[in-house]
Design an enzyme around this catalytic site. Structure first.
Site, short mmCIF file in Angstrom:
data_model
loop_
_atom_site.label_atom_id
_atom_site.label_comp_id
_atom_site.label_asym_id
_atom_site.label_seq_id
_atom_site.Cartn_x
_atom_site.Cartn_y
_atom_site.Cartn_z
CD GLN A 100 35.90 -37.30 -8.72
OE1 GLN A 100 36.24 -36.06 -9.06
NE2 GLN A 100 35.80 -38.30 -9.47
CG HIS A 118 33.67 -33.76 -4.24
ND1 HIS A 118 33.53 -34.13 -5.71
CD2 HIS A 118 34.84 -33.42 -4.05
CE1 HIS A 118 34.67 -33.86 -6.05
NE2 HIS A 118 35.57 -33.56 -5.40
C1 BV8 Z 1 39.37 -26.61 -3.82
C2 BV8 Z 1 29.81 -31.12 -5.55
C3 BV8 Z 1 40.73 -25.02 -2.75
C4 BV8 Z 1 29.01 -30.10 -6.02
C5 BV8 Z 1 31.78 -30.86 -7.08
C6 BV8 Z 1 42.45 -24.66 -12.14
C7 BV8 Z 1 43.11 -25.89 -12.31
C8 BV8 Z 1 43.11 -26.77 -11.38
C9 BV8 Z 1 42.19 -26.57 -10.54
C10 BV8 Z 1 41.41 -25.34 -10.34
C11 BV8 Z 1 41.59 -24.74 -11.17
N1 BV8 Z 1 40.58 -23.67 -10.85
C12 BV8 Z 1 39.94 -24.09 -9.71
C13 BV8 Z 1 40.43 -25.34 -9.38
C14 BV8 Z 1 39.99 -25.86 -8.05
C15 BV8 Z 1 38.71 -26.67 -8.60
C16 BV8 Z 1 38.80 -27.62 -9.65
O1 BV8 Z 1 39.49 -28.67 -9.62
N2 BV8 Z 1 38.25 -27.03 -10.66
C17 BV8 Z 1 38.33 -27.81 -12.17
C18 BV8 Z 1 36.94 -27.71 -12.64
C19 BV8 Z 1 39.20 -27.02 -12.81
N3 BV8 Z 1 38.55 -27.41 -7.32
C20 BV8 Z 1 37.83 -27.18 -6.37
O2 BV8 Z 1 37.49 -25.99 -6.37
C21 BV8 Z 1 37.73 -28.18 -5.05
N4 BV8 Z 1 38.25 -27.24 -3.94
O3 BV8 Z 1 40.33 -26.69 -4.70
O4 BV8 Z 1 39.39 -26.02 -2.76
C22 BV8 Z 1 40.92 -24.83 -1.18
C23 BV8 Z 1 41.93 -25.66 -0.55
C24 BV8 Z 1 42.11 -25.62 0.88
C25 BV8 Z 1 41.60 -24.50 1.37
C26 BV8 Z 1 40.52 -23.59 0.90
C27 BV8 Z 1 40.07 -24.00 -0.60
C28 BV8 Z 1 36.42 -28.70 -4.76
C29 BV8 Z 1 35.92 -29.52 -5.91
C30 BV8 Z 1 34.70 -30.19 -5.61
C31 BV8 Z 1 33.70 -29.26 -6.21
N5 BV8 Z 1 32.19 -30.12 -5.96
N6 BV8 Z 1 30.69 -31.43 -6.74
C32 BV8 Z 1 27.47 -30.21 -5.99
O5 BV8 Z 1 27.21 -31.33 -6.05
O6 BV8 Z 1 26.68 -29.24 -5.57
S1 BV8 Z 1 32.52 -31.30 -8.25
C33 BV8 Z 1 31.77 -32.29 -9.40
O7 BV8 Z 1 32.54 -32.56 -10.51
C34 BV8 Z 1 31.14 -33.52 -8.94
O8 BV8 Z 1 31.43 -33.81 -7.59
C35 BV8 Z 1 31.69 -34.43 -9.81
O9 BV8 Z 1 31.58 -35.78 -9.20
C36 BV8 Z 1 32.92 -33.95 -9.90
C37 BV8 Z 1 33.91 -34.76 -10.99
O10 BV8 Z 1 33.04 -34.89 -12.09
P1 BV8 Z 1 32.89 -36.20 -12.55
O11 BV8 Z 1 32.31 -36.96 -11.45
O12 BV8 Z 1 34.23 -36.70 -13.11
O13 BV8 Z 1 31.88 -36.11 -13.40
P2 BV8 Z 1 31.92 -35.51 -14.80
O14 BV8 Z 1 30.77 -35.20 -15.49
O15 BV8 Z 1 32.93 -34.46 -14.94
O16 BV8 Z 1 32.57 -36.66 -15.74
C38 BV8 Z 1 31.64 -37.81 -16.18
C39 BV8 Z 1 32.42 -38.94 -16.67
O17 BV8 Z 1 31.89 -40.19 -16.91
C40 BV8 Z 1 32.84 -38.55 -18.07
O18 BV8 Z 1 34.30 -38.91 -18.11
C41 BV8 Z 1 32.24 -39.53 -18.80
O19 BV8 Z 1 32.69 -40.01 -19.91
C42 BV8 Z 1 31.86 -40.77 -17.86
N7 BV8 Z 1 30.70 -41.49 -18.32
C43 BV8 Z 1 29.39 -40.98 -18.70
N8 BV8 Z 1 28.52 -41.82 -18.73
C44 BV8 Z 1 29.21 -43.07 -18.36
C45 BV8 Z 1 30.28 -42.76 -18.11
N9 BV8 Z 1 31.38 -43.71 -17.70
C46 BV8 Z 1 30.95 -45.04 -17.49
N10 BV8 Z 1 29.68 -45.44 -17.80
C47 BV8 Z 1 28.67 -44.41 -18.05
N11 BV8 Z 1 27.59 -44.81 -18.52
#
Ligand code: BV8
Ligand code: ZN
Length: 244
Positions: A100, A118
């Protein structure tokens, strides 16, 4: 660290491995995660910088936020977790690394079969004709450059509300269906549709292992959770796999 026997057995007996990584794997490379305590979304609302509406409303602001992220990515180095996954790839018949992350660190660490669901923040895409470039000059600019067709370039990443690249999603979904081992590393599993992939793997009978510093939304699904930093745990998994 001691790797649980069950995990070693699963690593050794796997024929087809699919990995899903998130921002957590790049945290030890100095790139902030999105939702952690020092997460990026704590200081800025994704609605303001990571949606097509935001870019329409404020192209300068969105471009400059991505310029800041690009600087972070360009000064980051792959860490031992990225390198361990690159080594693991060569130890399996089928190995697909779905990420991602938009930072390109997996490829820089030597991984070959990488699926960027992504996009990639070092590339730009014209929002009118779709032309994709990787242009270092663009990384210095303070406003979105114009394409020869007249359209504006924007970072080639998937914003909220945008569909994932079709071929990348199909490859990620297929690899999750086919694998017998699915490894989640550093993802909160809170962003869809990528967060569906562990469920796809589970319903296809795969063994799920999670490496994270804390629980994630996928934790109830996994067979084994290894709590620890990816930079320490992944090299230990590799040593266990190599019989170390
Ligand atoms: C789409 C690029 C539709 C941006 C990113 C309600 C319910 C369900 C879904 C939705 C909803 N409302 C809206 C949605 C859809 C939405 C979504 O899922 N929202 C979520 C927040 C609810 N999704 C979208 O909009 C997607 N598109 O659905 O389109 C569609 C379909 C067809 C036709 C037209 C439209 C698009 C999603 C992509 C968004 N872009 N990034 C940029 O960079 O500019 S998302 C962003 O979050 C990043 O890509 C990131 O990678 C991604 C996921 O997060 P994680 O990678 O997991 O990172 P996070 O910080 O969350 O977690 C880090 C983890 O690491 C933690 O668990 C932590 O404990 C752990 N950690 C920390 N340090 C360490 C570690 N682990 C190990 N070692 C360490 N040292
Ligand atoms: Zn164009």
């Amino acid at each position: 660290m001691k790797v649980p026997e069950e995990v070693v057995a699963a690593l050794r007996s796997a024929g087809s491995v699919t990995v899903l990584t998130g921002a957590g794997i790049s945290a030890e490379s100095g790139i902030p995660t999105f939702r952690g305590p020092d997460g990026v979304w704590r200081e800025v609302d994704p609605e303001d910088v990571a949606t097509p509406e935001a870019f329409l409303r404020d192209p300068l602001g969105v471009w400059r936020w991505h310029k800041k992220m690009r600087k972070l990515v360009l000064s980051a180095e792959p860490n031992p977790a990225h390198r361990a996954l690159a080594r693991m790839e060569g130890m399996y018949e089928n190995f697909t690394l779905v990420t991602q992350n938009v930072d390109g660190l997996h490829r820089r660490a030597g991984s070959r079969n990488v699926v960027e669901v992504h996009g990639n923040i070092l590339r730009d895409r014209c929002q009118d004709c779709g032309k994709v470039v990787e242009e270092p000059e663009f990384w210095e600019m303070d406003s979105p450059p114009r394409c020869s067709c007249g359209g504006l370039f924007r970072p080639d990443v998937v914003w909220f509300g945008e569909p994932l690249p079709k071929e990348a999603w199909e490859e990620a979904e297929g690899a999750s269906k086919r694998c017998d081992l699915f490894l989640l590393v550093g993802t909160s599993a809170s962003v869809y549709p990528a967060a569906l992939l562990p469920q796809v793997a589970k319903s296809s009978g795969a063994y799920l292992i999670e490496v994270n510093v804390g629980p994630s939304e996928a934790s109830p699904l996994v067979d084994s959770s290894i709590f620890g930093r990816a930079g320490e745990v992944l090299p230990s998994l590799l040593r266990a796999l190599e019989g170390g």
